[in-house]
Design a protein around this motif. Sequence first.
Motif, PDB file in Angstrom:
ATOM      1  N   UNK A 149       3.333  14.695  69.184  1.00  0.00           N
ATOM      2  CA  UNK A 149       3.758  13.310  68.908  1.00  0.00           C
ATOM      3  C   UNK A 149       4.730  13.210  67.733  1.00  0.00           C
ATOM      4  N   UNK A 150       4.613  14.125  66.768  1.00  0.00           N
ATOM      5  CA  UNK A 150       5.536  14.070  65.632  1.00  0.00           C
ATOM      6  C   UNK A 150       6.924  14.552  66.031  1.00  0.00           C
ATOM      7  N   UNK A 151       6.986  15.530  66.932  1.00  0.00           N
ATOM      8  CA  UNK A 151       8.288  15.931  67.461  1.00  0.00           C
ATOM      9  C   UNK A 151       8.940  14.768  68.214  1.00  0.00           C
ATOM     10  N   UNK A 152       8.114  13.983  68.909  1.00  0.00           N
ATOM     11  CA  UNK A 152       8.649  12.818  69.617  1.00  0.00           C
ATOM     12  C   UNK A 152       9.148  11.765  68.632  1.00  0.00           C
ATOM     13  N   UNK A 153       8.450  11.632  67.517  1.00  0.00           N
ATOM     14  CA  UNK A 153       8.954  10.736  66.471  1.00  0.00           C
ATOM     15  C   UNK A 153      10.311  11.240  65.976  1.00  0.00           C
ATOM     16  N   UNK A 154      10.431  12.558  65.824  1.00  0.00           N
ATOM     17  CA  UNK A 154      11.708  13.126  65.417  1.00  0.00           C
ATOM     18  C   UNK A 154      12.812  12.787  66.401  1.00  0.00           C
ATOM     19  N   UNK A 155      12.482  12.850  67.698  1.00  0.00           N
ATOM     20  CA  UNK A 155      13.467  12.501  68.735  1.00  0.00           C
ATOM     21  C   UNK A 155      13.851  11.028  68.632  1.00  0.00           C
TER      22      UNK A 155
END
Length: 608
Positions: free
Chosen positions: A487-493
């Motif tokens: 989910x944090x990688x998705x926040x990065x995206x």
Amino acid sequence: MIKKTFKWLGFLLLTAIVIGGSFAAYEWNADKPLRFRSFVDREVLKMAFESPETLTSLGFLESLGITGHNAKLDDASLAKADELFIKLKEVHKTLSYYENDNLSKEDLLSKEIALYLLDFAKNSEQFRYHNYPVNQLFGIQNGYPSFMEAQHQINSTDDVENYLSRLELIKIKFTQELEGIKLREAKGIIPPLFVIERVLEEMNTLVDKPIKENILYTSLAKKMTDSGNIDNAEQADLLAKAKVNIAEYVHPAYKLLINYFTNLQSKATTDDGFWRLPNGEEAYENSLKFFTTTDYTPQYIHDLGIKEVNRIQTEIMTILAEQSYDVSQGFSDAIEKLAAQESFYYEDSDAGRAKILVDYQKILDEIDAGLDSAFRIRPEAGMEVVRIPEFKEKTAPGAYYQQPAIDGSRPGRFFANLYDIKATPKYSMRTLAYHEGIPGHHFQIAVAMELEGLPLFRMFSPFTAYVEGWALYSEYLAWEMGFQDDPFDNIGRLQAELFRAVRLVVDTGIHYKKWTREQAIDYMKVNTGMAQSDVVSEIERYIVMPGQATSYKVGMMKILELREKAKTALGDKFDLRDFHDVVLKNGAVPLNILERFIDDYIAQTLKK
């Protein structure tokens, strides 16, 4: 296919030179060659042959034993620029002589794209001086050492002699560049004060540094050692010559610009937008049209940006709430709390920065091995991750991509900015790697260079909305395919997409709505949560490159719109690999032409 293109270019050149009276020689010399492809390739080659630096960057003549261009620098005079505009009009006239009925489908498309570019050049000539040739991002003051470090290859003593020659010629080129800058001053086109302060700091730092620490010296030393072809005694002699040339030619060249910009400071203002320049509003609208390949107005782009900012922020806040973050104080507060977590950052050291580069490469290797369900077409050229040279990373963007050499001798490169360790949170790295590398810029640009039968000018077509739109779309695609399941990688995206949406607001805010630099910095900081150093660098970039930053989101949204259009029309017949083939197999194009490709793809697929 890069090598096939290289062989075609070499064949066209060598046969024209060597086999007098042959068909190839006729095609090279005729006012209107028989083959349309011969004409467009020939004109690009002729322009390239007048640019020694372009020839060095393309890197296809060295394999033919032709290296004399590597001892020269480009002519940067106003007279040479005038010649180019005259030449473009001549090319436009000759293109019109090729009847559409006599051209293949591929040549018709090339003619259409060529005319698009030539028409735009003709209409834009009135704005040719609406720019700042020396600024904190690019210009001869940092472009020259970057070119010498990244492009000038050293494999022999002859290559070093050519390098030394280029050191001697730099004062001439700086003088020519200054001629154009002074003309802009006379026309009332003066950079904002902060631009002048930045470039003075950059140039003074280079000149004040001991010569043996100058990148022009250290780069040469490293390249000679790495070549393995030059003995130690000869290296020492050549480095002594380089030291003399830097002192006698390079430093005086920089001092020309230092003296000029020092005196110019009193004439500069803190107004930053193009609206302040003569015919500045028209120049900005022209810039938006070029970069987006649309007729969108500044107001439309501004409103679109605000709408997208609100949508994306809502998605990010939803994820943060699901991860038990306190979002009660609003977006900016929540993002700052996320960014403050030390666990998301690498160690602020040389070892930490080296680890970032290693991890970027792992991310790219992983996705490269997992894209078969989405792509048939792939580049032959490899790619590598390298650090942006330290001498310019303070004012450089967060990352950028450099295309491979046309003969395959140099891979594509993803340059990462490691100046501020806080600007590289771990959760943003995947998105940045997908954008600059795979399947982003590397897939699109390297594939375009390798397409068989594509005219040379279309390998490097400057359609930013397509190029950057594809790279931003690639970030979204990687998430769809499960490469950002954290989910944090998705926040990065989402932060990266938000960053591009904010650009729509601040670019038009600065150049159309008369925002100050500080207003734009505040808006971007509050609405993205980016590191302060990155925010300042980005806003200052938009000031010197009006309109360019709007192309990313405009292009991405168009590609997604076209994909949805194809999905809806084709249903079960839709294949993502087919869609990507259509998008990539023709090189960069204006967005209206891309839409036509997709419409044709839909129609043809429905017939099956």
